[in-house]
Design an enzyme around this catalytic site. Structure first.
Site, PDB file in Angstrom:
ATOM      1  N   LEU A  51      -7.642   3.545 -13.290  1.00 27.06           N
ATOM      2  CA  LEU A  51      -7.213   4.569 -14.230  1.00 27.06           C
ATOM      3  C   LEU A  51      -6.469   3.888 -15.369  1.00 27.06           C
ATOM      4  O   LEU A  51      -5.802   2.868 -15.163  1.00 27.06           O
ATOM      5  CB  LEU A  51      -6.273   5.574 -13.552  1.00 27.06           C
ATOM      6  CG  LEU A  51      -6.845   6.430 -12.422  1.00 27.06           C
ATOM      7  CD1 LEU A  51      -5.744   7.331 -11.867  1.00 27.06           C
ATOM      8  CD2 LEU A  51      -8.026   7.250 -12.888  1.00 27.06           C
ATOM      9  N   ASP A  52      -6.563   4.452 -16.574  1.00 28.24           N
ATOM     10  CA  ASP A  52      -5.751   3.958 -17.680  1.00 28.24           C
ATOM     11  C   ASP A  52      -4.281   4.032 -17.281  1.00 28.24           C
ATOM     12  O   ASP A  52      -3.870   4.909 -16.505  1.00 28.24           O
ATOM     13  CB  ASP A  52      -5.971   4.809 -18.935  1.00 28.24           C
ATOM     14  CG  ASP A  52      -7.407   4.756 -19.430  1.00 28.24           C
ATOM     15  OD1 ASP A  52      -8.102   3.774 -19.127  1.00 28.24           O
ATOM     16  OD2 ASP A  52      -7.810   5.709 -20.127  1.00 28.24           O
ATOM     17  N   ALA A  53      -3.472   3.144 -17.838  1.00 28.28           N
ATOM     18  CA  ALA A  53      -2.046   3.131 -17.510  1.00 28.28           C
ATOM     19  C   ALA A  53      -1.407   4.489 -17.756  1.00 28.28           C
ATOM     20  O   ALA A  53      -0.563   4.951 -16.974  1.00 28.28           O
ATOM     21  CB  ALA A  53      -1.334   2.053 -18.321  1.00 28.28           C
TER      22      ALA A  53
END
Length: 210
Positions: A51-53
């Site tokens: 997942l994106d940060a």
């Protein structure tokens, strides 16, 4: 430490908080990440997807190279069910629909992605409106999202293309709007798959924190 929803000899399902990298990035100050934290507890943990940060929610880990291969193949074959919830600017016009727009990296503005009908790879997102809230400048929509493909920043760019950037998105929302929120309003709320060893269907859910 992120919450572990499932642990067996083969797999881990973990709830990643917003703001934490999935894997290490360049720079000594960007080594803290979900993968490192899980490996501190379970040295055999291998991250299957990211997942994106700025995105929170469910992430799957394998506990062997064989399980990593099997679950990676399941993602490639699109047999893993994923659902996200986002809150976006404005009221979306349709109650449900598909966004079928090809994506590629914006070479001049990495890590941003752009819609590119010529060089982009196909990206498909299905959406369903959960609620329309507020009026005027305060109008927003809570929406459930099912990415059929798994391109980088797919949900963020697809929603932007409809004219509805995700609230608090540091890359794609207007800067003044993004600055109003402490986090991006995108959460991986559900993951479902067949356990590669037992062949039992599994589903996990994480409450939306916004």
């Amino acid at each position: 430490m992120p919450n572990v929803l499932h642990l067996d000899d083969d797999l881990l399902v973990v709830d990643k908080p917003a703001g934490l990298l999935s894997v290490p990035a360049r720079g000594a100050d960007r080594q803290d990440c979900l993968a490192a934290r899980m490996q501190a507890l379970h040295p055999d943990a291998l991250i299957v997807h990211r997942l994106d940060a700025a995105t929170s929610g469910l992430v799957l880990f394998a506990r062997s190279l064989e399980m990593l291969r099997r679950m990676s193949l399941a993602f490639e074959q699109r047999t893993v069910g994923k659902e996200y919830v986002a809150v976006v600017e404005g009221h979306m016009a349709h109650d449900e629909g598909e966004i079928d727009l090809p994506l590629c990296e914006d070479a001049a503005n990495r890590p941003r992605q752009i819609i590119d009908p010529v060089h982009g790879r196909r990206a498909l997102t299905r959406y369903r409106v959960l609620a329309r809230l507020g009026e005027g400048a305060e109008a927003c929509t809570r929406v459930a999202l099912k990415p059929v493909t798994g391109r980088a920043h797919q949900l963020r760019v697809h929603l932007l293309a409809l004219g509805h950037p995700i609230l608090g998105d540091p890359l794609y929302a207007p800067p003044a709007s993004a600055a109003c929120f402490t986090r991006m309003h995108l959460h991986a709320t559900r993951i479902a798959f067949i356990h590669p060893r037992t062949r039992v269907p599994l589903q996990f859910e994480s409450p939306v924190p916004f």
